[in-house]
Every structure is written in C-alpha cells, then in structure tokens.
Design a protein around this motif. Structure first.
Motif, PDB file in Angstrom:
ATOM      1  N   LEU A 223       0.816  -1.208   0.000  1.00  0.00           N
ATOM      2  CA  LEU A 223       0.000   0.000   0.000  1.00  0.00           C
ATOM      3  C   LEU A 223       0.853   1.263   0.000  1.00  0.00           C
ATOM      4  N   THR A 224       2.032   1.207   0.629  1.00  0.00           N
ATOM      5  CA  THR A 224       2.917   2.368   0.601  1.00  0.00           C
ATOM      6  C   THR A 224       3.389   2.638  -0.825  1.00  0.00           C
ATOM      7  N   LEU A 225       3.848   1.568  -1.492  1.00  0.00           N
ATOM      8  CA  LEU A 225       4.288   1.730  -2.880  1.00  0.00           C
ATOM      9  C   LEU A 225       3.153   2.261  -3.749  1.00  0.00           C
ATOM     10  N   THR A 226       1.964   1.733  -3.520  1.00  0.00           N
ATOM     11  CA  THR A 226       0.821   2.163  -4.325  1.00  0.00           C
ATOM     12  C   THR A 226       0.547   3.653  -4.147  1.00  0.00           C
ATOM     13  N   LEU A 227       0.526   4.084  -2.880  1.00  0.00           N
ATOM     14  CA  LEU A 227       0.304   5.511  -2.618  1.00  0.00           C
ATOM     15  C   LEU A 227       1.375   6.356  -3.305  1.00  0.00           C
ATOM     16  N   LEU A 228       2.639   5.908  -3.193  1.00  0.00           N
ATOM     17  CA  LEU A 228       3.726   6.682  -3.808  1.00  0.00           C
ATOM     18  C   LEU A 228       3.557   6.760  -5.321  1.00  0.00           C
ATOM     19  N   MET A 229       3.112   5.643  -5.918  1.00  0.00           N
ATOM     20  CA  MET A 229       2.933   5.653  -7.376  1.00  0.00           C
ATOM     21  C   MET A 229       1.835   6.629  -7.791  1.00  0.00           C
ATOM     22  N   TYR A 230       0.724   6.623  -7.060  1.00  0.00           N
ATOM     23  CA  TYR A 230      -0.335   7.585  -7.366  1.00  0.00           C
ATOM     24  C   TYR A 230       0.187   9.016  -7.199  1.00  0.00           C
ATOM     25  N   PHE A 231       0.947   9.219  -6.125  1.00  0.00           N
ATOM     26  CA  PHE A 231       1.468  10.556  -5.855  1.00  0.00           C
ATOM     27  C   PHE A 231       2.382  11.010  -7.000  1.00  0.00           C
ATOM     28  N   ALA A 232       3.239  10.085  -7.447  1.00  0.00           N
ATOM     29  CA  ALA A 232       4.161  10.427  -8.545  1.00  0.00           C
ATOM     30  C   ALA A 232       3.377  10.775  -9.808  1.00  0.00           C
ATOM     31  N   MET A 233       2.343  10.002 -10.094  1.00  0.00           N
ATOM     32  CA  MET A 233       1.546  10.287 -11.289  1.00  0.00           C
ATOM     33  C   MET A 233       0.862  11.645 -11.160  1.00  0.00           C
ATOM     34  N   ALA A 234       0.407  11.950  -9.948  1.00  0.00           N
ATOM     35  CA  ALA A 234      -0.240  13.255  -9.730  1.00  0.00           C
ATOM     36  C   ALA A 234       0.747  14.384  -9.991  1.00  0.00           C
ATOM     37  N   LEU A 235       1.991  14.207  -9.537  1.00  0.00           N
ATOM     38  CA  LEU A 235       2.992  15.254  -9.752  1.00  0.00           C
ATOM     39  C   LEU A 235       3.244  15.458 -11.247  1.00  0.00           C
ATOM     40  N   VAL A 236       3.337  14.344 -11.987  1.00  0.00           N
ATOM     41  CA  VAL A 236       3.546  14.462 -13.436  1.00  0.00           C
ATOM     42  C   VAL A 236       2.386  15.228 -14.078  1.00  0.00           C
ATOM     43  N   LEU A 237       1.159  14.859 -13.692  1.00  0.00           N
ATOM     44  CA  LEU A 237      -0.012  15.542 -14.253  1.00  0.00           C
ATOM     45  C   LEU A 237       0.010  17.035 -13.941  1.00  0.00           C
ATOM     46  N   MET A 238       0.447  17.385 -12.724  1.00  0.00           N
ATOM     47  CA  MET A 238       0.507  18.809 -12.363  1.00  0.00           C
ATOM     48  C   MET A 238       1.460  19.553 -13.286  1.00  0.00           C
ATOM     49  N   LEU A 239       2.608  18.922 -13.571  1.00  0.00           N
ATOM     50  CA  LEU A 239       3.576  19.583 -14.453  1.00  0.00           C
ATOM     51  C   LEU A 239       2.979  19.775 -15.842  1.00  0.00           C
ATOM     52  N   VAL A 240       2.313  18.728 -16.338  1.00  0.00           N
ATOM     53  CA  VAL A 240       1.706  18.824 -17.670  1.00  0.00           C
ATOM     54  C   VAL A 240       0.666  19.946 -17.700  1.00  0.00           C
ATOM     55  N   MET A 241      -0.186  19.971 -16.666  1.00  0.00           N
ATOM     56  CA  MET A 241      -1.246  20.983 -16.642  1.00  0.00           C
ATOM     57  C   MET A 241      -0.670  22.389 -16.552  1.00  0.00           C
ATOM     58  N   ARG A 242       0.459  22.516 -15.830  1.00  0.00           N
ATOM     59  CA  ARG A 242       1.060  23.840 -15.724  1.00  0.00           C
ATOM     60  C   ARG A 242       1.590  24.306 -17.083  1.00  0.00           C
ATOM     61  N   ALA A 243       2.133  23.349 -17.853  1.00  0.00           N
ATOM     62  CA  ALA A 243       2.637  23.710 -19.191  1.00  0.00           C
ATOM     63  C   ALA A 243       1.473  24.146 -20.079  1.00  0.00           C
ATOM     64  N   ILE A 244       0.358  23.423 -20.009  1.00  0.00           N
ATOM     65  CA  ILE A 244      -0.809  23.799 -20.820  1.00  0.00           C
ATOM     66  C   ILE A 244      -1.321  25.172 -20.381  1.00  0.00           C
ATOM     67  N   GLU A 245      -1.287  25.423 -19.071  1.00  0.00           N
ATOM     68  CA  GLU A 245      -1.764  26.704 -18.555  1.00  0.00           C
ATOM     69  C   GLU A 245      -0.923  27.853 -19.130  1.00  0.00           C
ATOM     70  N   ARG A 246       0.408  27.647 -19.151  1.00  0.00           N
ATOM     71  CA  ARG A 246       1.272  28.708 -19.696  1.00  0.00           C
ATOM     72  C   ARG A 246       0.914  28.988 -21.152  1.00  0.00           C
ATOM     73  N   TYR A 247       0.601  27.916 -21.884  1.00  0.00           N
ATOM     74  CA  TYR A 247       0.233  28.086 -23.293  1.00  0.00           C
ATOM     75  C   TYR A 247      -1.053  28.902 -23.426  1.00  0.00           C
ATOM     76  N   THR A 248      -2.044  28.611 -22.586  1.00  0.00           N
ATOM     77  CA  THR A 248      -3.315  29.340 -22.703  1.00  0.00           C
ATOM     78  C   THR A 248      -3.163  30.801 -22.277  1.00  0.00           C
ATOM     79  N   VAL A 249      -2.219  31.067 -21.374  1.00  0.00           N
ATOM     80  CA  VAL A 249      -1.985  32.464 -21.000  1.00  0.00           C
ATOM     81  C   VAL A 249      -1.522  33.246 -22.226  1.00  0.00           C
ATOM     82  N   ARG A 250      -0.630  32.634 -22.999  1.00  0.00           N
ATOM     83  CA  ARG A 250      -0.173  33.321 -24.216  1.00  0.00           C
ATOM     84  C   ARG A 250      -1.325  33.499 -25.208  1.00  0.00           C
ATOM     85  N   LEU A 251      -2.149  32.450 -25.307  1.00  0.00           N
ATOM     86  CA  LEU A 251      -3.277  32.483 -26.247  1.00  0.00           C
ATOM     87  C   LEU A 251      -4.257  33.612 -25.920  1.00  0.00           C
ATOM     88  N   SER A 252      -4.401  33.903 -24.637  1.00  0.00           N
ATOM     89  CA  SER A 252      -5.381  34.907 -24.222  1.00  0.00           C
ATOM     90  C   SER A 252      -4.870  36.320 -24.429  1.00  0.00           C
TER      91      SER A 252
END
Lengths: 230, 220, 257
Positions: free
Chosen positions: B185-214
């Motif tokens: 269960l510890t490994l599982t939690l860590l894996m979910y956490f790692a995936m969440a961090l990756v998603l946050m980075l991706v979303m931040r990159a998309i956000e920067r793109y939309t700021v330019r678009l606006s």
C-alpha cells in the motif's frame, strides 16, 4: 430478504417500493459517515492549517508535504491502508469508524486550505490597524481576524459536506453497509441491479440537493462584513 | 516477498491507471465543452439536456454511477460492457459534469464589452464564441481543470471495484495473496502521488500556453 | 434626400421599468455629423446601442435608410427581427466604445482584419491592405504586431477606430470615445476622429462631452435631457446662444471642469 424486510419482485415498481425501507437503513449509515467524517475534517483541517503556518519550518514543511500527499492520492487506497495497516500496529477499529476517519483525513487536506485561504484573505490593513490600537495577538486574532474570515470560510467548508456525501459509497469497499453496499447485496441476491442502483442514485440526488440547498441558505444568511462575537 | 518483487505487478497496474486516466480525461474534456457550451445554447432543448446531465452526474456519487453503468446499463441496452469501457465511460461522464461547470463559468466571466465589440463587428454567435470568447476563457479554465485532472486520477482507483485491473486492483490482489500490506500500500500511494505530480507539471505547461493564447501576458 | 437613420416614436424600457426613451423621434441625414450631449443617464448612449443592436426597443420603429432595424416586414405587417435580419442590418453600422473593447487575444493587425475576412469575406491580402492603410491614418503602423495589453489607452482607442472603419460602415458611432482616457491622450484621439471626418464622407453619430471637439467636427449638436432632445442646432448656436435653461446649466457645468 435483508434486515428482515422482504422484497416484492412482481414488477419493477413493487420491487422499488419494497426495498425503500432497506435502502433507508443504508442511508442512515451514509448520513452518519458524512456527518462524522465532516466533523473530523473540520477539526483536523484546522490543526493542519495551524501547523502549516507555524513559524518553525520543522513543523510547517512536513505538514505541507502531508497535506499534499493526502490530497493527491486516492481515498480508496488511504482507506485500505487504514483498514489493513492500523490493526498491525495494534489499533483495530470497526470498518465504519475506519471509513469515517479516512473520509475525515482526506477532507482535512481540503479544509486546511480553506482555513488558510480564508485567514489570508483578511486584508493586511486590518492587522496593522489592530497593532496601531495596541491590541494583543490573541485579541487581534479573536476579535478582528476570525470574525472577518468566517464569512469566507464557512460556505467553502460547507461545500465539502456535499462532496463527502458523494464519497461515502467508497466505504462499501471495506464492507461498510451504507446505501450502495446495501443495494449491492440486494442486487446479488435478486440478480436485479437496475432497480436498486437507480434507487440509490435517486436517493443520493435527493441528499445532495437538500445539502446544497442548505449550504446556499447558510451562505445567504451570513453577514458579508463579519460575525460579531460576544 | 521483497519490495522489488512487488514492483512489476504494481507497475502493470499503474500503466492501466495511466491509460484510463488519460482516456477519461480526454472524454471528460469533450463532455465539459459540449455541456458547458450547451448550457448557454439558444435552443432550449440543448440547455435542458446539458443542465440535466450536469445536475445528475454532479449530484450523485461516482461509484454509484460506475456500478450503474457496469451492472444496470447493460440490462437496459441488452449489451455487455467490458470493465474498461464502463470504467472510462463512467469516469468521463463524471469528470465531464464537473468540467462543464468550469467551462460555463469561464465563458460567462469574459467581459460583456468583448461580446458587444463582436456584435458591432457583426460576428455570428459561433464566430464570437470560438474567435473571441473561448481564447480568453481558456486561461480561466486551466487552474480548475488542473484540479479536476488530479481528481480524475484519484477517482480512477474506483474502477478497481468493477474489476478493472488498474493500480488499485493490483494492490488489493497482491495484498490478498501476500499479506505484505504495508509495503504494497505504501508503494501504491507513492505511485499515485508520482503520477499526480507528473499531471501537475503537464497541466502547468498547458496553462502557460493558454496564457499566451489569451493575450494576457504580452509577448513582444 | 432620405435620412440614413430614423427613430419613429421609439420607447425603450429596461427590465426594471425605468424608461430611457419615451416616444422618441430622431433623424440623421447622410453625411451628417451629429454630436449628442447631455447629462449622464439621459439616454444618449442608449440611442447608439439601439442602432448597434445591443439594446432592443419596446415600441416604435427604427429605420436604417428604408428598412426597419428591429422589425421585419412579414405579410405586410412588422414582426420582431430575426437574428438573420439583425445580421444583415448591422452591416450598415459601426461603433467605437468608451472602453475600446479590443480583443486581447489578437494582435493589433488581427483585431482589424478578423471581421473583414470572416464577416465580409475579404481575402486576407485585401484585408491586410485595408488594415495597413487605416493603421497609417490613425498613426499606429508601428504597433501592427503588438498585443492590445501592451498599448496605452489612447493607442487602443485609435486601433479601435481603425477596426470599426475597416468594416466600411455607412454610419460610424462613437460612444464617449475619450472619457476613459488619461487627459494627455484625449487630444490625439480627437484629432484622429477629426481627420477621418474630413477625409471620408462618413455619417457620424458621436456621444461626447468635449465641446471644442464638437464645435470642430459636428454639423449638428443635440442636447439630450430625460430621454428626449431638448434643443438642437448648429454647434455655434447651441454653445453660444442656447435657449433652454437646462442647456445653459449643463454647458456651464461642463466648462467648469
């Protein structure tokens, strides 16, 4: 038959009507888990918020990590963790209590943000004015900051109450017989899932609409400028 | 069992979780825009459909929706749905309802002066929406969308309860087999956490793109 | 000659039942440059917004040339206008807003060419050529590729004027074009409008409080009060010898500012 109540399988309508009392027994657990989970989230969230804004980094940084970790990992796994690991360390709680604690823990990560944002939103000028009047730290907090923060904090917290309602069915994964768990048993015994699951969906809709209406009522009743404390 | 032996099955589950999350995020995004735009449509039928969808899926529990789609819907339609189809469908419909509210709110937040200027230039409503309003609304949508994507990743664990072999499913299966509860269960939690961090980075990159678009942040 | 704009017994009420225009009659002849003046809330901007189809009317008829704006002739009688009819009618009219309302997501050039390409159906090359001529006229050629948020208010308003002109409207309206500007920018923008007025044979309808500008640009000044025109005439007459007491009061107040 469940809880001594029989169902009537003549047609879908009689079936639906006959299982309402059974589902309402499940709903009691749903409401119970929601209310107590919410109360834990309110208290634990406040503790997290205070620890997070502590002046010592040795307190604030780990707290930030814990909040982030709890918020970004699934409730289901946290639930498994508490349910299967706590007994290993000598703390055996019944499934329902474990579930309530897991709900409270997950939502305390959210509520701690609400407290922090609400306190931060009180303009800096208010603190400065309090200092200019030579009010002490405690007095400033109690009489100036908190009353103004409450109208921002309470509606946001109340919205999480509605969210918790919708997360309670996850507790069925550790054998808690809330509404969904009950309907699963009915489905398994009758081989009819359509009616009980649809009924559960409707009952959830009713619960959340009631809760959301209450939240909106509360929001409109709160004075915008702050709560005068005695 | 060694920690290292737990990794392969968990990683297999994590891969399924990743795909499920990506697929349902895309599905949810499409539904968000369809229902978010639809709830402001001029034709009352579209408005009603969009608002009912949002109300039903936001007002009920995801797990109930998943069970309903997996157990009840096949009876209604007379077809059987695989756990994968039911899982992706349920997650998409659920997160799409939350996303629709974000889209609706962001579109409404664009200043009325922008709409008036578009009318004065004689744009048709569709042109106003896509050329003027949407590019400015996207930037408003991104922070809440970021939260919803993380929410969706976490919610995806529930598909294990309709027997889809994602990370949560693998963890539960392994726990049953080995009883190595803590490391699994510890490994599982860590894996979910790692995936969440990756998603946050991706979303931040998309956000920067939309700021330019606006046109909010001026690039010269 | 046929008037380009006719208001015939027009009544405009808002949802809260406040009456802005009551039984209002008004005409503009082609080539005329009309300035509307008067206290705020008197309904001047509403006249413009009705013509731009941003506000509807409750009673009466508004004509642009011969055609009703808010109505369509159907079986010999007048029915409320469809979106299609409004779309057709809007092609005659252009508007410059108090707050410019440039699209922040587009460069200056795209702000100007977007509608000519996608509404009028011009080719990109034609639209760009038209835009560049207009940018030159308003003195903004250097900012062609800039985004609106990097420009000053005065610069934004000059772009907004070019954007409205690019649609070649028969009637160009200005809704307090300088009241959101810093004082030092006002002159530039008014200068641009005056230049356009002398170079093009445009019909203009302008809401403004700038008396010097009104005197230079207008053939007719209308003094507006409580939803009707109290007094109108050539600028010289209105400004030097107003007959109504309310007009005199207002002019004294504006001059003091």
């Amino acid at each position: 038959m469940l809880y001594g109540i029989h169902w009537d399988l003549s047609n879908s309508w009689t079936f639906a009507a006959s299982i309402i009392p059974i589902l309402l027994i499940g709903m009691k657990i749903t409401v119970l888990a929601t209310v107590f989970g919410f109360l834990i989230a309110l208290v634990l969230g406040l503790v997290f918020a205070l620890m997070r804004s502590a002046p010592m980094r040795i307190v604030s940084w780990p707290t930030r990590f814990v909040i982030e970790f709890v918020r970004d990992t699934p409730l289901l796994i946290q639930l498994y963790f508490l349910y299967y690991v706590l007994p290993d360390v000598g703390l055996t709680l019944p499934a329902l209590e474990t579930g309530i604690f897991a709900l409270g823990l997950q939502y305390s990560a959210y509520t701690s943000e609400v407290y922090r944002a609400g306190l931060d939103a009180v303009p800096q000028g208010q603190r400065e004015a309090a200092r200019a009047l030579n009010l002490g730290t405690m007095r400033t907090f109690r009489d100036v900051i908190i009353p103004q923060a409450i109208p921002r904090i309470v509606p946001a917290l109340a919205n999480y109450l509605v969210s918790i309602i919708k997360d309670t069915p996850i507790l069925s994964a550790i054998t808690v017989l809330e509404m969904l768990g009950v309907s699963q048993i009915i489905g398994a015994r009758t081989y009819r899932y359509m009616v009980p699951l649809t009924m559960v969906g409707i009952l959830f809709l009713i619960l959340t609409v009631i809760a959301a209406t209450a939240v909106r009522y509360l929001e409109n009743r709160l004075p915008r400028a702050g709560i005068p404390l005695k | 069992m060694q920690w290292i032996d737990l990794l392969p099955p968990l990683l297999r589950g994590a891969e399924v979780t990743a795909w499920i999350t990506i697929a349902s995020t895309i599905g949810g995004a499409i539904l968000s825009f369809a229902a978010g735009i639809g709830s402001g449509a001029r034709f009352a039928g579209w408005r009603w459909l969009a608002r009912t969808y949002v109300q039903v899926f936001r007002g009920t529990s995801l797990l109930v929706q998943l069970f309903w789609i997996y157990f009840a819907l096949p009876v209604l339609l007379g077809i059987s749905l695989s756990p994968t189809v039911a899982g992706v469908l349920g997650l998409s419909l659920n997160i799409g309802a939350y996303g629709a509210e974000v889209v609706r709110g962001s579109l409404a937040s664009v200043e009325s002066g922008q709409l008036e200027a578009a009318t004065a230039l004689n744009f048709k409503p569709v042109q106003t929406l896509w050329r003027v309003v949407m590019p400015q609304a996207l930037v408003e949508m991104m922070p809440p969308f970021g939260n919803l994507v993380i929410q969706n990743l976490k919610d995806s664990a529930l598909v294990s309860l309709i027997s889809l072999s994602d990370l949560a499913f693998q963890a539960d299966t392994l726990r049953n087999q080995t009883l190595d509860t803590v490391p699994i269960l510890t490994l599982t939690l860590l894996m979910y956490f790692a995936m969440a961090l990756v998603l946050m980075l991706v979303m931040r990159a998309i956000e920067r793109y939309t700021v330019r678009l606006s046109g909010r942040e001026v690039s010269r | 000659m046929k008037p380009i704009v006719t208001f015939e017994k027009v009544t405009k009420r808002f949802d809260d039942d406040t009456v802005v225009l009551d039984d209002f009659d008004f005409e503009i002849q082609p080539g005329e440059r009309v300035v509307l003046m008067g206290p705020s809330g008197s309904g001047k901007s509403t006249v413009l917004r009705i013509l731009m189809t941003l506000e509807d009317i409750q009673e009466g008829v508004v004509y642009i040339e011969d055609e009703p704006l808010w109505h369509e002739k159907r079986n010999g009688s007048l029915a409320p206008a469809s979106e299609k009819h409004l779309h057709k009618m809007r092609g005659n009219v252009g508007m410059v807003f108090q707050h410019f309302n440039l699209f922040p997501n587009m460069t200056v050039l795209r702000n100007i060419i977007e509608a000519p390409i996608h509404v009028l159906g011009l080719s990109r090359a034609e639209a760009v050529k038209r835009a560049e001529e207009l940018l030159d006229q308003v003195g903004m050629s250097a900012k062609r590729d800039a985004y609106p948020n990097s420009l000053s208010g005065g610069q934004k308003q000059r772009i907004a004027i070019a954007r409205a002109m690019a649609m070649r409207p028969k009637l160009l309206m200005f809704d307090e074009p300088t009241s959101a500007l810093d004082p030092e920018m006002v002159g530039d923008v008014l200068e641009v409008i005056k230049d356009l007025a002398s170079e093009h044979d445009l019909t203009m309808l302008i809401v403004t409080h700038e008396m010097g500008f009104a005197r230079d640009v207008a053939n007719r000044v209308c003094f507006f009060c409580d939803g009707r025109i109290l007094e109108q005439g050539e600028p010289e007459k209105i400004f030097t010898a107003p007959t109504e007491q309310r007009t005199q009061q207002f002019l004294r107040m504006v001059l003091k500012e």
